[in-house]
Design a protein around this motif. Structure first.
Motif, PDB file in Angstrom:
ATOM      1  N   GLU A  54       9.403  74.100  -0.341  1.00 57.35           N
ATOM      2  CA  GLU A  54      10.913  74.179  -0.975  1.00 57.35           C
ATOM      3  C   GLU A  54      11.285  75.544  -0.977  1.00 57.35           C
ATOM      4  O   GLU A  54      12.188  75.608  -1.746  1.00 57.35           O
ATOM      5  CB  GLU A  54      11.027  73.439  -2.330  1.00 57.35           C
ATOM      6  CG  GLU A  54      10.728  71.814  -3.132  1.00 57.35           C
ATOM      7  CD  GLU A  54      11.381  72.424  -4.249  1.00 57.35           C
ATOM      8  OE1 GLU A  54      10.719  73.154  -5.604  1.00 57.35           O
ATOM      9  OE2 GLU A  54      11.872  70.717  -4.593  1.00 57.35           O
ATOM     10  N   ASN A  55      10.244  75.784  -0.079  1.00 59.61           N
ATOM     11  CA  ASN A  55      10.073  77.624   0.002  1.00 59.61           C
ATOM     12  C   ASN A  55      10.355  78.701  -1.008  1.00 59.61           C
ATOM     13  O   ASN A  55      10.792  79.908  -0.991  1.00 59.61           O
ATOM     14  CB  ASN A  55      12.359  77.716   0.371  1.00 59.61           C
ATOM     15  CG  ASN A  55      12.141  79.076   1.222  1.00 59.61           C
ATOM     16  OD1 ASN A  55      11.554  79.741   2.064  1.00 59.61           O
ATOM     17  ND2 ASN A  55      13.041  80.160   1.007  1.00 59.61           N
ATOM     18  N   VAL A  56       9.207  77.832  -2.125  1.00 58.34           N
ATOM     19  CA  VAL A  56       8.395  78.992  -3.000  1.00 58.34           C
ATOM     20  C   VAL A  56       7.514  79.836  -2.311  1.00 58.34           C
ATOM     21  O   VAL A  56       6.661  78.299  -1.684  1.00 58.34           O
ATOM     22  CB  VAL A  56       7.647  77.313  -4.230  1.00 58.34           C
ATOM     23  CG1 VAL A  56       6.998  78.465  -5.273  1.00 58.34           C
ATOM     24  CG2 VAL A  56       9.653  76.727  -4.462  1.00 58.34           C
ATOM     25  N   LYS A  57       7.857  80.219  -2.613  1.00 64.82           N
ATOM     26  CA  LYS A  57       6.686  81.409  -1.502  1.00 64.82           C
ATOM     27  C   LYS A  57       4.706  81.150  -2.510  1.00 64.82           C
ATOM     28  O   LYS A  57       5.330  81.664  -3.888  1.00 64.82           O
ATOM     29  CB  LYS A  57       6.406  82.775  -1.917  1.00 64.82           C
ATOM     30  CG  LYS A  57       8.284  83.404  -0.942  1.00 64.82           C
ATOM     31  CD  LYS A  57       8.077  82.755   0.569  1.00 64.82           C
ATOM     32  CE  LYS A  57       9.333  82.360   1.537  1.00 64.82           C
ATOM     33  NZ  LYS A  57       9.342  81.913   2.727  1.00 64.82           N
ATOM     34  N   VAL A  58       3.904  81.184  -2.469  1.00 63.86           N
ATOM     35  CA  VAL A  58       2.418  80.680  -2.585  1.00 63.86           C
ATOM     36  C   VAL A  58       1.805  82.126  -1.737  1.00 63.86           C
ATOM     37  O   VAL A  58       1.478  81.428  -0.876  1.00 63.86           O
ATOM     38  CB  VAL A  58       2.416  79.324  -2.704  1.00 63.86           C
ATOM     39  CG1 VAL A  58       0.462  79.207  -3.890  1.00 63.86           C
ATOM     40  CG2 VAL A  58       3.316  78.881  -3.569  1.00 63.86           C
ATOM     41  N   VAL A  59       0.294  82.695  -3.758  1.00 62.28           N
ATOM     42  CA  VAL A  59      -0.377  83.209  -2.316  1.00 62.28           C
ATOM     43  C   VAL A  59      -1.739  83.339  -3.443  1.00 62.28           C
ATOM     44  O   VAL A  59      -1.315  82.919  -4.780  1.00 62.28           O
ATOM     45  CB  VAL A  59      -0.465  84.985  -3.492  1.00 62.28           C
ATOM     46  CG1 VAL A  59       0.559  85.706  -2.267  1.00 62.28           C
ATOM     47  CG2 VAL A  59      -0.411  84.957  -4.495  1.00 62.28           C
ATOM     48  N   THR A  60      -3.121  82.279  -3.223  1.00 65.91           N
ATOM     49  CA  THR A  60      -4.431  82.748  -4.399  1.00 65.91           C
ATOM     50  C   THR A  60      -4.342  83.372  -4.777  1.00 65.91           C
ATOM     51  O   THR A  60      -5.260  85.028  -3.741  1.00 65.91           O
ATOM     52  CB  THR A  60      -4.801  81.759  -3.364  1.00 65.91           C
ATOM     53  OG1 THR A  60      -5.499  82.375  -1.355  1.00 65.91           O
ATOM     54  CG2 THR A  60      -4.693  80.236  -2.659  1.00 65.91           C
ATOM     55  N   LEU A  61      -5.376  83.365  -5.646  1.00 68.05           N
ATOM     56  CA  LEU A  61      -5.566  84.985  -6.054  1.00 68.05           C
ATOM     57  C   LEU A  61      -7.202  84.600  -6.347  1.00 68.05           C
ATOM     58  O   LEU A  61      -7.474  83.415  -6.984  1.00 68.05           O
ATOM     59  CB  LEU A  61      -5.243  84.897  -7.608  1.00 68.05           C
ATOM     60  CG  LEU A  61      -3.757  85.640  -7.905  1.00 68.05           C
ATOM     61  CD1 LEU A  61      -3.184  85.359  -9.041  1.00 68.05           C
ATOM     62  CD2 LEU A  61      -4.002  86.896  -7.314  1.00 68.05           C
ATOM     63  N   ALA A  62      -8.353  85.468  -5.842  1.00 70.14           N
ATOM     64  CA  ALA A  62      -9.436  85.350  -6.419  1.00 70.14           C
ATOM     65  C   ALA A  62     -10.498  84.891  -5.817  1.00 70.14           C
ATOM     66  O   ALA A  62     -11.538  84.299  -4.924  1.00 70.14           O
ATOM     67  CB  ALA A  62     -10.108  85.203  -7.910  1.00 70.14           C
ATOM     68  N   SER A  63      -9.699  83.227  -5.402  1.00 70.11           N
ATOM     69  CA  SER A  63     -10.262  82.390  -5.039  1.00 70.11           C
ATOM     70  C   SER A  63      -9.625  81.575  -3.875  1.00 70.11           C
ATOM     71  O   SER A  63      -8.012  80.713  -4.445  1.00 70.11           O
ATOM     72  CB  SER A  63     -11.104  80.955  -5.943  1.00 70.11           C
ATOM     73  OG  SER A  63     -11.581  80.149  -4.846  1.00 70.11           O
TER      74      SER A  63
END
Length: 343
Positions: A145-154
């Protein structure tokens, strides 16, 4: 007390030489790095808020960008520090509207459900995610859906994320193994135990892997006798460490992969073994500083939650706006009693 150039460098995640070049308007520094240094110097009061610089006159979007962060709840002090930093830094950014969700437990289906509930409500998501099929599918669904995702720490691999924001956890595990070997001295032999928050965190799994690899490569006499998960909870960490010490009267070292350092320290002190067992942990916090000072903790492998919060907000905002990504990863730092940072 007035902040120093060293304080600015630590908070900005750059070297003092870089800060000096920026504040004296010398060449050789990227524009985004200049922005970060000037913003940090202003926040700490090292520069007056009206000072000219790259961060002055930043345009503000007419409509704030909705960003959501999903973080674990519990007694993990590093997560609490990260939570607080996201709140503080978001408050100074009128172009974003940030919501933070705290999730109890280590249930991947519950985490996936929270992510699914964000459909149609957000433009970007930062998440400390369990590496599990339901979580991976939820991230794929958001990205579709074009939501931007970043993963943090792991991190989580094989999902369409913008970036992973955190330290190299495998390198951190190798560093811990190297430190244990050096603290053991000439013998470099004995029993070692590992305590992890949850191996469903890829970061904790990578730390374990790095630790085991360097012990095997160096051919030391160190033997890993147990690996226990304690849910990043200090009381459970205490119980696991106490049972561990009672089972292995000759235990030589403990590497705590996750949180719960105070619980482990309590078990060591109750048995009078706080100076006999080499103890390596993660994160400089208000709880770990006294343990470094009294010698219970020999060293802490630290990552800067201020930098991770800053980079998460920057990257998500840049990605939503369709701008080129400019990532400044947090540095891996070893802290001993002699170099404990001021804050």
């Amino acid at each position: 007390m007035r902040s120093t150039l060293i304080d600015v460098a630590r908070e900005a995640g750059v070297s003092p030489a870089t800060v000096d070049r920026v504040l004296n308007n010398r060449s050789g520094v990227r524009s985004r790095t200049r922005e970060i240094v000037v913003e940090t110097a202003r926040r700490l009061g090292y520069l007056a808020a009206s000072a000219d610089g790259p961060a002055a006159g930043r345009p503000v979007d007419e409509e704030a960008i909705r960003l959501d962060f999903v973080l674990p709840a519990g007694t993990n002090t590093f997560i609490k520090m990260l939570h607080r930093q996201i709140e503080l830094q978001a408050a100074s950014r009128p172009e974003v509207d940030v919501r933070i969700w705290s999730l109890e437990g280590f249930n991947p289906d519950r985490l996936a459900g929270v992510l699914q509930d964000l459909h149609g409500r957000t433009r970007g998501v930062g998440v400390i995610a369990l590496d599990h099929p339901t979580v991976r599918e939820a991230i794929r669904s958001l990205s579709a859906e074009n939501v931007k995702v970043v993963t943090l720490a792991s991190d989580i691999l094989h999902v369409p994320r913008v970036a992973y924001i955190g330290i190299d956890n495998r390198a951190a595990g190798r560093l811990a193994g190297y430190l244990v070997g050096r603290f053991m001295g000439a013998s470099r032999s004995g029993k070692v135990a590992l305590l992890a928050g949850s191996l469903s965190y890829r970061g904790h799994e990578e730390r374990e892997m790095g630790f085991r690899h360097i012990l095997a490569e160096e051919g030391s006499g160190l033997e890993i006798v147990e690996l226990r998960e304690m849910g990043d909870d200090r009381e459970r960490a205490y119980s696991e460490a106490a049972a561990l010490l009672d089972r292995h009267a000759d235990l030589a070292a403990i590497y705590n992969i996750g949180a719960g350092n105070t619980g482990i320290a309590r078990a060591l002190k109750e048995r009078g073994r706080e100076h006999a067992v080499v103890f390596i942990g993660h994160e400089v916090t208000k709880e770990t500083k006294p343990l470094l000072l009294d010698g219970t903790l020999d060293a802490v492998i630290d990552q800067n939650p201020r930098v991770e919060a800053r980079e998460a907000l920057n990257l998500l905002t840049q990605a939503v706006k369709g701008l080129a990504l400019d990532y400044h990863p947090p540095r891996l730092q070893v802290v001993f009693r002699e170099n404990i940072p001021e804050s």
